[in-house]
Design an enzyme around this catalytic site. Structure first.
Site, PDB file in Angstrom:
ATOM      1  N   LYS A 100       0.874  -1.165   0.000  1.00 20.93           N
ATOM      2  CA  LYS A 100       0.000   0.000   0.000  1.00 20.93           C
ATOM      3  C   LYS A 100       0.918   1.223   0.000  1.00 20.93           C
ATOM      4  O   LYS A 100       1.603   1.502   0.986  1.00 20.93           O
ATOM      5  CB  LYS A 100      -0.910   0.011   1.232  1.00 20.93           C
ATOM      6  N   GLY A 161      -8.321   9.149   9.511  1.00 20.68           N
ATOM      7  CA  GLY A 161      -8.692   9.234  10.914  1.00 20.68           C
ATOM      8  C   GLY A 161      -9.754  10.262  11.235  1.00 20.68           C
ATOM      9  O   GLY A 161     -10.105  10.445  12.409  1.00 20.68           O
ATOM     10  N   ALA A 188      -9.490   5.548   4.011  1.00 16.30           N
ATOM     11  CA  ALA A 188      -9.353   6.752   4.849  1.00 16.30           C
ATOM     12  C   ALA A 188     -10.664   7.526   4.997  1.00 16.30           C
ATOM     13  O   ALA A 188     -11.400   7.719   4.040  1.00 16.30           O
ATOM     14  CB  ALA A 188      -8.271   7.692   4.333  1.00 16.30           C
ATOM     15  N   GLY A 189     -10.906   7.957   6.228  1.00 14.32           N
ATOM     16  CA  GLY A 189     -12.054   8.811   6.524  1.00 14.32           C
ATOM     17  C   GLY A 189     -13.329   8.086   6.891  1.00 14.32           C
ATOM     18  O   GLY A 189     -14.301   8.712   7.313  1.00 14.32           O
ATOM     19  N   ASN A 210      -9.642   1.537   9.752  1.00 15.51           N
ATOM     20  CA  ASN A 210      -8.729   1.322  10.876  1.00 15.51           C
ATOM     21  C   ASN A 210      -9.240   2.016  12.126  1.00 15.51           C
ATOM     22  O   ASN A 210      -9.754   1.397  13.056  1.00 15.51           O
ATOM     23  CB  ASN A 210      -7.318   1.793  10.533  1.00 15.51           C
TER      24      ASN A 210
END
Length: 268
Positions: A100, A161, A188-189, A210
């Protein structure tokens, strides 16, 4: 593990959920969250692994024990040289050509650096990597990454995040429509399972989560929620969701149904 129904990077997987492994309260909770989510891929940072670090060795042993596909990342890299070097080291440590690719261009938003990202992708594709580039939803950058040799793109939904969800649904839909043959994973987000469902209903191939799991009050239950959300969103996409429209439409047809009218009272 769910029966394989998705081929990505030369591997057949059952789940379309990718789960990050950072920021969990403990390794035990991480392991339980991975199992509960049924994630097909976990992302790991080379910085988590060190031959001389006992905690790092325990982490890597746990990941191997889980039997899930591992996607190393170049988190924190800001230059092409740093990203390429990190990827080469990760390939050796984690024994996979997958990477990644992250090349950060802005410290505040953690937005990818578009020019350096393309340059690093070109270098890694030449070296035989299967590159999963973390990018924005920009069409021009996407085209350059594909020209560089990328078969997979990971556009962000919002800053890493932030939990904001899909900030630019129009651009994400446009990207999906423009590249129907490219594997697209929202990265992401994502903050809630509903965000994951939204991405999957658009036709995205997968979602990476995550912080939303790791920082939940109950990461294990949240992992399960995301696993179910990704599966539900994919099923909805395949089923063909009804289009939106401006006017109401009765769910029960009225054509051909009898109507009863009261006769007016007659007064003599």
């Amino acid at each position: 593990m769910t029966a394989p129904n998705w081929e990505i990077g030369g591997r057949a997987l059952g789940s379309r959920l990718l789960l990050g492994t950072a920021r969990y309260p403990s390794l035990a909770v991480l392991q339980q969250a991975i199992r509960a989510s049924d994630a097909g891929i976990v992302t790991v940072s080379l910085r988590r692994e060190s031959a001389s670090d006992r905690a790092g060795s325990q982490f890597w042993s746990l990941i191997k024990e889980m039997g899930v596909a591992v996607l190393p990342n170049t988190a924190g890299c800001k230059t092409v040289k740093e990203a390429v070097t990190t990827a080469e080291m990760a390939r050796e440590v984690f024994e996979t050509p997958w990477v990644k690719l992250e090349v950060i261009g802005d410290d505040y938003t953690l937005q990818p650096h578009p020019f350096l990202l393309v340059e690093a992708a070109e270098a890694l594709c030449r070296r035989g990597f299967e590159v999963f580039p973390y990018t924005t939803e920009d069409l021009v950058v996407a085209e350059r990454l594909i020209q560089a040799g990328c078969n997979i793109l990971m556009p962000w939904g919002a800053p890493i995040g932030s939990g904001q969800g899909l900030n630019n649904p129009y651009a994400l839909r446009t990207l999906r429509a423009r590249y129907p043959e490219i594997s697209l994973i929202v990265d992401a987000g994502i903050g809630k399972p509903s965000h994951a469902i939204q991405a999957m209903e658009m036709g995205y191939d997968g979602v990476l989560v995550n912080t939303a799991v790791a920082r939940a009050t109950d990461p294990v239950q949240m992992g399960r929620a995301f696993g179910l959300a990704v599966a539900a969103g994919r099923l909805a996409y395949l089923a063909g969701a009804m289009p939106t429209q401006e006017m109401a439409e009765p769910s029960t047809p009225v054509t051909g149904t009898p109507f009863w009218h009261s006769s007016p009272e007659r007064h003599g």
